[in-house]
Design a protein around this motif. Structure first.
Motif, PDB file in Angstrom:
ATOM      1  N   ASN A  92      66.907  21.465  30.759  1.00 15.46           N
ATOM      2  CA  ASN A  92      65.580  21.116  31.251  1.00 15.46           C
ATOM      3  C   ASN A  92      65.011  22.219  32.128  1.00 15.46           C
ATOM      4  N   VAL A  93      63.848  22.739  31.743  1.00 17.64           N
ATOM      5  CA  VAL A  93      63.199  23.804  32.511  1.00 17.64           C
ATOM      6  C   VAL A  93      62.946  23.368  33.943  1.00 17.64           C
ATOM      7  N   ILE A  94      62.566  22.109  34.116  1.00 15.87           N
ATOM      8  CA  ILE A  94      62.271  21.584  35.453  1.00 15.87           C
ATOM      9  C   ILE A  94      63.474  21.741  36.379  1.00 15.87           C
ATOM     10  N   ASP A  95      64.675  21.579  35.809  1.00 14.69           N
ATOM     11  CA  ASP A  95      65.897  21.736  36.595  1.00 14.69           C
ATOM     12  C   ASP A  95      66.305  23.193  36.747  1.00 14.69           C
ATOM     13  N   PHE A  96      66.110  23.979  35.697  1.00 16.25           N
ATOM     14  CA  PHE A  96      66.661  25.333  35.674  1.00 16.25           C
ATOM     15  C   PHE A  96      65.854  26.303  36.533  1.00 16.25           C
ATOM     16  N   THR A  97      64.543  26.304  36.385  1.00 15.86           N
ATOM     17  CA  THR A  97      63.714  27.216  37.184  1.00 15.86           C
ATOM     18  C   THR A  97      62.495  26.525  37.803  1.00 15.86           C
ATOM     19  N   GLY A  98      62.248  25.276  37.413  1.00  9.00           N
ATOM     20  CA  GLY A  98      61.022  24.603  37.792  1.00  9.00           C
ATOM     21  C   GLY A  98      61.076  23.824  39.102  1.00  9.00           C
ATOM     22  N   PRO A  99      60.294  22.753  39.199  1.00  9.04           N
ATOM     23  CA  PRO A  99      60.129  22.011  40.454  1.00  9.04           C
ATOM     24  C   PRO A  99      61.410  21.496  41.092  1.00  9.04           C
ATOM     25  N   ARG A 100      62.342  21.010  40.278  1.00 11.87           N
ATOM     26  CA  ARG A 100      63.577  20.491  40.880  1.00 11.87           C
ATOM     27  C   ARG A 100      64.432  21.616  41.452  1.00 11.87           C
ATOM     28  N   ARG A 101      64.421  22.753  40.767  1.00 13.45           N
ATOM     29  CA  ARG A 101      65.141  23.908  41.322  1.00 13.45           C
ATOM     30  C   ARG A 101      64.495  24.324  42.643  1.00 13.45           C
ATOM     31  N   LEU A 102      63.172  24.352  42.678  1.00 15.80           N
ATOM     32  CA  LEU A 102      62.446  24.692  43.896  1.00 15.80           C
ATOM     33  C   LEU A 102      62.792  23.713  45.014  1.00 15.80           C
ATOM     34  N   THR A 103      62.768  22.426  44.703  1.00 17.14           N
ATOM     35  CA  THR A 103      63.030  21.402  45.700  1.00 17.14           C
ATOM     36  C   THR A 103      64.449  21.500  46.248  1.00 17.14           C
ATOM     37  N   ARG A 104      65.423  21.605  45.356  1.00 19.93           N
ATOM     38  CA  ARG A 104      66.821  21.695  45.791  1.00 19.93           C
ATOM     39  C   ARG A 104      67.048  22.923  46.656  1.00 19.93           C
ATOM     40  N   GLY A 105      66.468  24.057  46.260  1.00 22.44           N
ATOM     41  CA  GLY A 105      66.668  25.293  47.011  1.00 22.44           C
ATOM     42  C   GLY A 105      66.088  25.221  48.414  1.00 22.44           C
ATOM     43  N   ILE A 106      64.880  24.674  48.530  1.00 20.16           N
ATOM     44  CA  ILE A 106      64.240  24.575  49.843  1.00 20.16           C
ATOM     45  C   ILE A 106      65.023  23.642  50.757  1.00 20.16           C
ATOM     46  N   LEU A 107      65.391  22.471  50.246  1.00 20.80           N
ATOM     47  CA  LEU A 107      66.112  21.500  51.073  1.00 20.80           C
ATOM     48  C   LEU A 107      67.495  22.021  51.450  1.00 20.80           C
ATOM     49  N   LYS A 108      68.159  22.699  50.522  1.00 23.51           N
ATOM     50  CA  LYS A 108      69.472  23.275  50.832  1.00 23.51           C
ATOM     51  C   LYS A 108      69.354  24.334  51.919  1.00 23.51           C
ATOM     52  N   SER A 109      68.333  25.168  51.808  1.00 20.74           N
ATOM     53  CA  SER A 109      68.121  26.214  52.803  1.00 20.74           C
ATOM     54  C   SER A 109      67.832  25.625  54.174  1.00 20.74           C
TER      55      SER A 109
END
Length: 315
Positions: A230-247
């Motif tokens: 799923n693009v949303i998971d790989f580079t899209g919104p969910r990847r963005l969300t996970r990265g920001i919250l993890k950071s």
């Protein structure tokens, strides 16, 4: 005669230096790419003049595919600039995107190689927005996004302007119950240069690419949509969300209480990340029981979905 010659040489050198500086200022001034002369101009001395954020540049990034800018997208783009005449626009192409990454990530050859090797257009487009915003900051806008009537300079609440360095909005938040995955939309993102949270997203994408190439035993150029999932998971919104919250969790050394940043009716500032309610950037994706408690829609996403095919790019 020799003294005159030396004076002339000094004068010439100084003149050349002054002219070079003037050329640089005029050529690289951020308003050089701004709206046509027919659009309203802004007056920095007028009462109430203020930047949306002292940290976020007034520059809007767009990316076109091989077909270029459609008439509808051009209309939305010009309307957005018309409403925000202080902002400049930079339209990236496949070629200029490649050049930009090569020029600005020379110290990360792994990023350059991975980006240039990706063969699925939507994966590159997703990756590029994070890379551009990390280097220069500004505003990313997909071509199927139109601006509302609230000027960009008023998107960030006054009390949060000094601290906000990254601005995102919920795509799915209110009216969905609780048994779903929340995600920030990625069609409109505001950022100051050098956001560590975007850097986390970038490095997470690199790790995702590494894992998939090892799993399927292919080079980056051989990755397909079937492999990446799923693009949303790989580079899209969910990847963005996970990265920001993890950071944010790493920076705060604590787990973020999702209840404190979800079902929002007002913007929330978490350290230097401003999270906007769903109605701000994704009004059509959220349902509120009382419209009187919501604020204005800042942008509208028209869901063109030109990448939703087996090629992951324009048809």
């Amino acid at each position: 005669m020799r003294a005159q010659g030396r004076t002339f040489t000094k004068f010439s050198t100084a003149s050349i230096l002054i002219l070079s500086c003037l050329f640089f200022i005029l050529y690289y001034h951020p308003l050089r790419e701004a709206t046509p002369e027919s659009y309203p101009t802004y007056d920095p001395s007028r009462k109430g003049f203020q930047l949306a954020s002292p940290r976020i540049p007034e520059k809007i990034w767009y990316k076109v595919g091989p077909k270029g800018l459609s008439d509808q997208s051009e209309e939305w783009l010009h309307d957005c600039l018309h409403k925000n005449p202080a902002h400049s626009a930079q339209i990236m192409t496949d070629l200029t995107g490649d050049q930009y990454v090569q020029e600005n990530f020379g110290d990360r050859p792994d990023i350059v190689d991975a980006y240039l090797s990706l063969s699925v257009p939507i994966l590159k487009a997703d990756f590029l927005r994070y890379l551009l915003l990390f280097v220069e900051g500004g505003i990313w806008a997909d071509l199927d996004v139109s601006c509302g009537d609230v000027p960009i300079r008023e998107w960030i609440p006054e009390t949060m302007r000094a601290k906000a360095r990254l601005v995102v909005g919920w795509e799915f938040d209110v009216g969905w119950g609780e048994n779903f995955i929340r995600q920030f939309e990625s069609w409109t993102i505001m950022a100051a240069p050098g956001s560590p949270h975007l850097f986390m997203v970038i490095n997470d994408i690199m790790e995702g690419i590494r894992q998939k190439t090892e799993e399927y035993q292919v080079p980056v150029s051989g990755l397909t949509l079937d492999m990446t999932g799923n693009v949303i998971d790989f580079t899209g919104p969910r990847r963005l969300t996970r990265g920001i919250l993890k950071s944010l969790e790493l920076a705060r050394n604590e787990t973020i209480d999702m209840a404190s940043i979800s079902n929002l009716l007002e913007p929330v500032l978490l350290d230097d990340v401003l999270i906007l309610p769903g109605y701000s950037f994704a009004a059509s994706s959220n349902s509120y029981s009382n419209v009187n408690v919501t604020g204005p829609s800042l942008v509208q996403h028209h869901y063109a979905g030109s990448w939703k095919n087996h090629n992951g790019g324009e048809i």
